[in-house]
Design an enzyme around this catalytic site. Structure first.
Site, PDB file in Angstrom:
ATOM      1  N   LYS A  15       1.260  -1.283  -0.338  1.00 55.10           N
ATOM      2  CA  LYS A  15      -0.230  -0.392  -0.206  1.00 55.10           C
ATOM      3  C   LYS A  15       1.033   1.271   0.035  1.00 55.10           C
ATOM      4  O   LYS A  15       1.781   1.148   0.170  1.00 55.10           O
ATOM      5  CB  LYS A  15      -1.102   0.089   1.518  1.00 55.10           C
ATOM      6  CG  LYS A  15      -2.237   0.872   0.928  1.00 55.10           C
ATOM      7  CD  LYS A  15      -3.327   0.426   0.337  1.00 55.10           C
ATOM      8  CE  LYS A  15      -4.681   0.965   0.268  1.00 55.10           C
ATOM      9  NZ  LYS A  15      -5.054   0.718  -0.698  1.00 55.10           N
TER      10      LYS A  15
ATOM     11  N   ASP B 255      -7.013   4.313  -4.891  1.00 54.18           N
ATOM     12  CA  ASP B 255      -7.644   3.845  -3.233  1.00 54.18           C
ATOM     13  C   ASP B 255      -8.376   5.683  -3.121  1.00 54.18           C
ATOM     14  O   ASP B 255      -8.606   6.520  -3.682  1.00 54.18           O
ATOM     15  CB  ASP B 255      -6.416   4.384  -2.474  1.00 54.18           C
ATOM     16  CG  ASP B 255      -7.648   3.267  -0.662  1.00 54.18           C
ATOM     17  OD1 ASP B 255      -7.750   2.825  -0.569  1.00 54.18           O
ATOM     18  OD2 ASP B 255      -7.047   4.529  -0.191  1.00 54.18           O
TER      19      ASP B 255
HETATM   20  P1  NDP Z   1     -12.710   8.010  -2.740  1.00 54.26           P
HETATM   21  O1  NDP Z   1     -11.930   9.035  -2.740  1.00 54.26           O
HETATM   22  O2  NDP Z   1     -13.104   7.980  -3.770  1.00 54.26           O
HETATM   23  O3  NDP Z   1     -14.072   8.307  -1.918  1.00 54.26           O
HETATM   24  C1  NDP Z   1     -13.860   8.530  -0.293  1.00 54.26           C
HETATM   25  C2  NDP Z   1     -14.876   8.832   0.445  1.00 54.26           C
HETATM   26  O4  NDP Z   1     -14.691   8.620   1.405  1.00 54.26           O
HETATM   27  C3  NDP Z   1     -15.886  10.025  -0.307  1.00 54.26           C
HETATM   28  O5  NDP Z   1     -17.180  10.592  -0.464  1.00 54.26           O
HETATM   29  C4  NDP Z   1     -15.027  11.016   1.059  1.00 54.26           C
HETATM   30  O6  NDP Z   1     -16.074  11.914   1.411  1.00 54.26           O
HETATM   31  C5  NDP Z   1     -15.387   9.996   2.207  1.00 54.26           C
HETATM   32  N1  NDP Z   1     -14.267  10.056   3.330  1.00 54.26           N
HETATM   33  C6  NDP Z   1     -12.606   9.805   3.171  1.00 54.26           C
HETATM   34  N2  NDP Z   1     -12.590  10.616   4.404  1.00 54.26           N
HETATM   35  C7  NDP Z   1     -13.555  10.569   5.587  1.00 54.26           C
HETATM   36  C8  NDP Z   1     -13.899  11.024   6.521  1.00 54.26           C
HETATM   37  N3  NDP Z   1     -12.557  10.847   7.440  1.00 54.26           N
HETATM   38  N4  NDP Z   1     -15.055  11.101   6.690  1.00 54.26           N
HETATM   39  C9  NDP Z   1     -16.037  11.390   6.195  1.00 54.26           C
HETATM   40  N5  NDP Z   1     -15.605  10.493   5.176  1.00 54.26           N
HETATM   41  C10 NDP Z   1     -14.362  10.562   4.503  1.00 54.26           C
HETATM   42  O7  NDP Z   1     -12.460   6.796  -1.807  1.00 54.26           O
HETATM   43  P2  NDP Z   1     -12.629   5.202  -2.424  1.00 54.26           P
HETATM   44  O8  NDP Z   1     -14.344   5.182  -2.629  1.00 54.26           O
HETATM   45  O9  NDP Z   1     -12.136   4.681  -2.883  1.00 54.26           O
HETATM   46  O10 NDP Z   1     -12.525   4.106  -1.475  1.00 54.26           O
HETATM   47  C11 NDP Z   1     -13.237   4.382   0.180  1.00 54.26           C
HETATM   48  C12 NDP Z   1     -12.929   3.283   0.724  1.00 54.26           C
HETATM   49  O11 NDP Z   1     -12.415   1.817   0.152  1.00 54.26           O
HETATM   50  C13 NDP Z   1     -11.618   2.709   1.601  1.00 54.26           C
HETATM   51  O12 NDP Z   1     -11.921   2.783   2.986  1.00 54.26           O
HETATM   52  C14 NDP Z   1     -10.811   2.946   1.009  1.00 54.26           C
HETATM   53  O13 NDP Z   1      -9.459   2.070   1.114  1.00 54.26           O
HETATM   54  C15 NDP Z   1     -11.377   1.782   0.329  1.00 54.26           C
HETATM   55  N6  NDP Z   1     -11.115   0.518  -1.452  1.00 54.26           N
HETATM   56  C16 NDP Z   1     -11.236   1.317  -1.684  1.00 54.26           C
HETATM   57  C17 NDP Z   1     -10.608   0.664  -2.956  1.00 54.26           C
HETATM   58  C18 NDP Z   1     -11.312   0.953  -4.871  1.00 54.26           C
HETATM   59  O14 NDP Z   1     -10.412   0.241  -5.102  1.00 54.26           O
HETATM   60  N7  NDP Z   1     -11.151   2.417  -4.634  1.00 54.26           N
HETATM   61  C19 NDP Z   1     -10.987  -1.550  -2.890  1.00 54.26           C
HETATM   62  C20 NDP Z   1     -10.608  -1.615  -1.395  1.00 54.26           C
HETATM   63  C21 NDP Z   1     -10.917  -0.987  -0.474  1.00 54.26           C
HETATM   64  P3  NDP Z   1     -14.316  13.936   1.321  1.00 54.26           P
HETATM   65  O15 NDP Z   1     -15.199  13.454   0.062  1.00 54.26           O
HETATM   66  O16 NDP Z   1     -15.941  14.477   2.464  1.00 54.26           O
HETATM   67  O17 NDP Z   1     -12.925  13.354   1.480  1.00 54.26           O
END
Ligand code: NDP
Length: 446
Positions: free
Chosen positions: A127, A167
């Site tokens: 990672k 991510d």
């Molecule tokens: P994105 O950046 O596309 O989206 C993240 C989302 O989570 C946004 O809506 C963001 O809101 C919100 N968010 C982030 N940090 C916070 C916080 N501290 N409090 C509240 N909301 C928050 O990321 P992903 O969708 O790619 O990833 C989301 C999760 O899934 C993570 O844990 C990631 O590790 C996991 N994941 C992702 C994969 C992938 O293929 N993308 C694969 C496996 C796991 P805002 O815009 O306001 O920050």
């Protein structure tokens, strides 16, 4: 509870990695499942496999200098933790978020080892990321940051060595800028060095949708194992990023209705069901917020700083970030009749929250199983790149659905085998661990 034979080993992990609380949390969760494994396979203890797994093979920390649109210079810190390559090249995403530090990268890398093993694909765990905040930055600033980041990272990665993906904060746009700089520095069009590429230049169909779709498929399988289905279920999905948007889309296709989603500013409640096309337009095209979605969607309500888990539901899918669902939230969900929780995000449930779900005996799918569809489809992208082939959406989605069913069944069966029927946390930890531990022994002292 950690088995007493493992208490000392865990204490050593904490002492060797001071202050890295998220890494300690992720390690503790795995340690809590491993007692019965060592009782059954004492040779794994003799070989110190757990101690070896907890120590990354390599950790890289580097300076990322870049200039903003006004000419001001900024210095960020970049990371890549190459955790384990017993099963294949290191594989895992890059996160760009101000909260990123070594402890976050190590927690994610550690989880990734077992998740990748569960997919059954030949990929190790790693990672990376940076403490860079992409919010509010222009396209040019994002490009300059990505170019600077790759100017150091390129020497550590390669299609047979380490294959990063996206991510939080890293989507197809960022992967494009990163790949462009890699290609320029190395003079190689090495498609397989990064996954999550756009489909116009080497990306696989379904990769964008894969994590969210996979989480919905995993939920379907958990409900199916209990003689139930997603049909007619009221569902909450936290976040509104890549994982959340496609979890919502697939839940709708499978007969459920997602009534709320969120971002770090607030929660939108849309009792008629989230309009996915509008959400995609706001989030992916306009790079807006869920408040913008609510403003355009007549009946939906928006609450700044609202708590999504207080909305009554049948199923909850936390898809935002780590530790977003607390013990209190878990009790609220159980009290409101929630029957299934699947983690689209990595470690979104606190240890207390997970305990509440397990004690209430609702179906609880941990992230390393429930969100493994993303990395599994990345491995399918690597396969297509290696054979210079590209598969149809239908074929790839079919593979993804099969992989998620396989992961579900493996976790379900392993939990039963080790005396914890219905406990997907135990099932995922043990099955993932054994799939890495055996090759580690076979490959000698590595
Ligand atoms: P994105 O950046 O596309 O989206 C993240 C989302 O989570 C946004 O809506 C963001 O809101 C919100 N968010 C982030 N940090 C916070 C916080 N501290 N409090 C509240 N909301 C928050 O990321 P992903 O969708 O790619 O990833 C989301 C999760 O899934 C993570 O844990 C990631 O590790 C996991 N994941 C992702 C994969 C992938 O293929 N993308 C694969 C496996 C796991 P805002 O815009 O306001 O920050």
């Amino acid at each position: 509870m950690i088995d007493e034979k493992l208490e000392g080993v865990f204490a050593e992990v904490v002492a060797r990695n001071p202050g890295e609380v998220e890494f300690h949390q992720a390690a503790r969760e795995v340690f809590e499942s491993l007692g019965p494994v060592l009782a059954k396979y004492p040779e794994l203890a003799d070989q110190k496999v757990i101690q070896r797994i907890c120590e990354p093979e390599r950790q890289i920390i580097f300076r990322v200098p870049w200039q903003d649109d006004h000419g001001e210079i900024h210095i960020n810190r970049g990371f890549r933790v190459e955790f384990n390559s017993a099963l294949g090249p290191y594989k895992g995403g890059l996160r760009f978020h101000p909260s990123v530090y070594l402890g976050i990268v190590k927690f994610l890398g550690f989880e990734q080892i077992f998740k990748n093993a569960l997919t059954g694909m030949p990929i190790g765990g790693g990672k990376g990321g940076a403490d860079f905040d992409p919010k509010g930055r222009s396209d040019s600033e994002i490009m300059r940051f990505c170019q600077s980041f790759m100017t150091e990272l390129y020497r550590h990665i390669g299609e047979h060595t380490d294959v990063p993906a996206g991510d939080i904060g890293v989507g197809t746009r960022e992967i494009g800028y990163l790949f462009g700089q890699y290609k320029r520095i190395t003079n190689r069009y090495e498609s397989g060095v990064l996954t999550g590429k756009a489909t116009t230049w080497g990306g696989a169909l379904v990769r964008t949708e894969a994590t969210g779709y996979g989480t919905a498929y995993f939920t379907r399988e958990m409900l199916h194992a209990r003689g139930d289905s997603l049909e007619g279920k009221k569902v909450l999905v936290s976040g509104s990023g890549n994982v959340a948007v496609y979890a919502i889309e697939k839940v709708h296709q499978l007969g459920g209705t997602v009534v709320a989603c969120s971002d770090s500013s607030g929660v939108v409640h849309d009792a008629k069901g989230i309009d996915v096309e509008l959400l995609k337009q706001v989030k992916e095209v306009e790079r807006g917020r869920v408040s913008d979605y609510a403003a355009r969607r007549g009946d939906a309500t928006y609450r700044e700083d609202g708590n999504i888990w207080e909305i009554p539901c049948d199923v909850a899918l936390p898809c935002a970030t780590q530790n977003e669902l607390t013990g209190r939230d878990a009790r609220t969900l159980v009290r409101n009749g929630c029957v299934a929780v699947a983690e689209g995000a990595n470690m979104p449930t606190t240890p207390e929250g997970a305990r509440v779900f397990l004690e209430a005996q609702i179906a609880f799918g941990p992230g390393k199983a429930a969100n493994a569809g993303g990395v599994a489809t990345s491995a399918l992208e690597m396969q297509q790149n290696a054979s210079r082939d590209s598969w149809t959406f239908e074929h790839t989605e079919h593979r993804l659905a099969d992989i998620m069913t396989g992961i579900h069944d493996t976790c379900h069966h392993t939990a039963e085998q080790f005396g914890a029927p219905g406990n997907y946390v135990v099932g995922a930890n043990i099955a993932g661990f054994l799939r890495v531990a055996r090759p580690m022994v076979a490959l000698g002292l590595i």
